[in-house]
Design a protein around this motif. Sequence first.
Motif, mmCIF file in Angstrom:
data_model
loop_
_atom_site.group_PDB
_atom_site.id
_atom_site.type_symbol
_atom_site.label_atom_id
_atom_site.label_comp_id
_atom_site.label_asym_id
_atom_site.label_seq_id
_atom_site.Cartn_x
_atom_site.Cartn_y
_atom_site.Cartn_z
ATOM 1 N N GLY A 1 -6.610 -9.945 2.570
ATOM 2 C CA GLY A 1 -7.002 -10.881 3.773
ATOM 3 C C GLY A 1 -6.119 -10.887 4.522
ATOM 4 N N VAL A 2 -4.956 -10.444 4.488
ATOM 5 C CA VAL A 2 -3.683 -10.576 5.314
ATOM 6 C C VAL A 2 -3.210 -9.311 5.919
ATOM 7 N N PHE A 3 -3.030 -8.288 4.862
ATOM 8 C CA PHE A 3 -2.528 -7.130 5.342
ATOM 9 C C PHE A 3 -3.588 -5.938 5.412
ATOM 10 N N ALA A 4 -2.889 -4.902 6.091
ATOM 11 C CA ALA A 4 -3.889 -3.804 6.378
ATOM 12 C C ALA A 4 -3.965 -2.960 5.173
ATOM 13 N N SER A 5 -2.925 -2.890 4.461
ATOM 14 C CA SER A 5 -3.043 -2.007 3.368
ATOM 15 C C SER A 5 -2.524 -2.502 2.200
ATOM 16 N N VAL A 6 -3.083 -2.541 0.935
ATOM 17 C CA VAL A 6 -2.706 -3.478 -0.354
ATOM 18 C C VAL A 6 -2.893 -2.667 -1.432
ATOM 19 N N GLU A 7 -1.772 -2.410 -2.462
ATOM 20 C CA GLU A 7 -1.877 -1.685 -3.407
ATOM 21 C C GLU A 7 -1.431 -2.333 -4.723
ATOM 22 N N TYR A 8 -1.880 -2.238 -5.949
ATOM 23 C CA TYR A 8 -1.006 -2.598 -7.096
ATOM 24 C C TYR A 8 -0.511 -1.498 -8.011
ATOM 25 N N LEU B 1 2.914 -5.205 -9.900
ATOM 26 C CA LEU B 1 3.848 -5.490 -8.679
ATOM 27 C C LEU B 1 2.790 -5.143 -7.306
ATOM 28 N N MET B 2 2.517 -6.195 -6.401
ATOM 29 C CA MET B 2 1.738 -5.828 -5.346
ATOM 30 C C MET B 2 2.719 -5.550 -4.014
ATOM 31 N N VAL B 3 2.177 -4.539 -3.745
ATOM 32 C CA VAL B 3 2.873 -3.945 -2.421
ATOM 33 C C VAL B 3 1.859 -3.922 -1.131
ATOM 34 N N CYS B 4 2.378 -4.249 0.023
ATOM 35 C CA CYS B 4 1.434 -4.323 1.148
ATOM 36 C C CYS B 4 2.172 -3.915 2.310
ATOM 37 N N SER B 5 1.540 -3.351 3.298
ATOM 38 C CA SER B 5 1.938 -2.938 4.551
ATOM 39 C C SER B 5 1.055 -3.641 5.803
ATOM 40 N N LYS B 6 1.850 -3.837 6.738
ATOM 41 C CA LYS B 6 1.328 -4.699 8.022
ATOM 42 C C LYS B 6 0.658 -3.622 8.577
ATOM 43 N N LYS B 7 0.746 -2.234 8.517
ATOM 44 C CA LYS B 7 -0.232 -1.526 9.401
ATOM 45 C C LYS B 7 -0.909 -0.563 8.328
ATOM 46 N N PRO B 8 -1.958 0.182 8.596
ATOM 47 C CA PRO B 8 -2.552 0.864 7.703
ATOM 48 C C PRO B 8 -1.856 2.396 7.188
ATOM 49 N N THR B 9 -1.756 2.647 5.793
ATOM 50 C CA THR B 9 -0.686 3.575 5.537
ATOM 51 C C THR B 9 -1.105 3.898 4.001
ATOM 52 N N ASN B 10 -0.738 4.837 3.345
ATOM 53 C CA ASN B 10 -1.193 5.234 2.099
ATOM 54 C C ASN B 10 0.222 5.000 1.349
ATOM 55 N N LEU B 11 0.331 3.824 0.512
ATOM 56 C CA LEU B 11 1.397 3.106 -0.099
ATOM 57 C C LEU B 11 1.755 3.966 -1.319
ATOM 58 N N LYS B 12 0.913 4.608 -2.009
ATOM 59 C CA LYS B 12 1.036 5.630 -3.046
ATOM 60 C C LYS B 12 1.832 6.797 -2.880
ATOM 61 N N ILE B 13 1.983 7.077 -1.956
ATOM 62 C CA ILE B 13 2.853 8.353 -1.529
ATOM 63 C C ILE B 13 3.956 7.837 -0.689
ATOM 64 N N PRO B 14 5.322 8.091 -1.234
ATOM 65 C CA PRO B 14 6.448 7.579 -0.488
ATOM 66 C C PRO B 14 6.739 8.383 0.796
ATOM 67 N N LYS B 15 7.076 7.609 1.663
ATOM 68 C CA LYS B 15 7.214 8.260 3.060
ATOM 69 C C LYS B 15 8.744 9.140 3.015
ATOM 70 N N ARG B 16 9.349 8.749 2.396
ATOM 71 C CA ARG B 16 10.881 9.408 2.062
ATOM 72 C C ARG B 16 11.132 9.565 0.710
ATOM 73 N N GLN B 17 12.050 10.563 0.417
ATOM 74 C CA GLN B 17 12.522 10.611 -1.193
ATOM 75 C C GLN B 17 14.021 11.320 -1.048
ATOM 76 N N TRP B 18 14.589 11.126 -2.196
ATOM 77 C CA TRP B 18 15.755 11.518 -2.468
ATOM 78 C C TRP B 18 15.706 12.966 -3.059
ATOM 79 N N THR B 19 16.574 13.785 -3.070
ATOM 80 C CA THR B 19 16.725 14.921 -3.615
ATOM 81 C C THR B 19 16.738 14.706 -5.254
ATOM 82 N N GLN B 20 16.479 15.623 -6.042
ATOM 83 C CA GLN B 20 16.610 15.537 -7.356
ATOM 84 C C GLN B 20 18.216 15.154 -7.866
ATOM 85 N N GLU B 21 19.166 15.702 -7.172
ATOM 86 C CA GLU B 21 20.620 15.340 -7.420
ATOM 87 C C GLU B 21 20.814 14.086 -7.076
ATOM 88 N N GLU B 22 20.369 13.396 -6.109
ATOM 89 C CA GLU B 22 20.370 11.882 -5.506
ATOM 90 C C GLU B 22 19.602 10.974 -6.498
#
Length: 300
Positions: free
Chosen positions: A225-232, A247-268
């Motif tokens: 009721g508050v955020f554009a995108s909400v996932e558990y 954990l409840m994760v929410c975004s102010k704008k519509p987005t796919n929270l299930k797929i990370p926007k960034r990621q580290w290398t395997q070494e990192e």
Amino acid sequence: MTVKQLEHASIKNSWFTEVSDSFPGQGLMLKVEEILHVSQSEFQDVLVFRSTEYGNVLVLDGVVQVSERDEFAYQEMICHVAMMSHECPKRVLVIGGGDGGVLREIVKHESVEAAHLCEIDESVIELSKKYLPNMAVGFDNTKVTVHIRDGFEFIREVARSDEKYDVIITDSSDPDGPAEKFFQREYFQLLHTALNDDGIVITQSSENVWLNFKFVKQLRDICKGVFASVEYCAALLPTYTSGQLGLMVCSKKPTNLKIPKRQWTQEEESSLVRYYNKEIHEASFVLPNWAKHFLEGTSL
């Protein structure tokens, strides 16, 4: 002169027992090697003990908060699921988190310029520095600023100001007593206002698919009721009752929270984290059929 043996009502015959009305019909037991600290702070009952298998354990009001053996699973998930869901998090706020573990994880992200933490009980910070040093190391980073304040009042002031955050992490106690306000609509509305336009929030939802999942649905509905995108999503660790924490994760704008926007290398990933990785990020949102249908309000 003999030193008085420390005692606590939750420890009998060298076993700590966690029994809470929040988890009806079940409990958690840990074998105790030594009681390290017992006190009543201004806000809560505080216990620290060394366990035989899980290292030092911090208990607040009778409920396990962290153990040295498995704390990284929770700290990494509540931090990196949110942080990796943002393109470039520079300003981050933690509400609660007095053990320092979330701060430790936040500053692993090179984009972070400022990490603020608001904790109401200063004794938790001091005890964590003494008994949980591998977590409290987060306080040593020069990017960190600590506010000893009531978190709800702090976020209310932030919402009224021009100050904005990219990511806000609520690492609070369970939704009983004073912490209940961190699970209500007004709080999430304040979080929404305190975020930049592409901001992300994440909060521990206490319950999971095996414990009071109705609460999870209620919390999710509030957030939607508050955020554009909400996932558990969920983290797995044995010292939280039933071995799982939501954990409840929410975004102010519509987005796919299930797929990370960034990621580290395997070494990192190998050098920076022990639990979190890209695959865990995505898999943590996968629910059993009955739980998925329950959250969506559809029949199985």
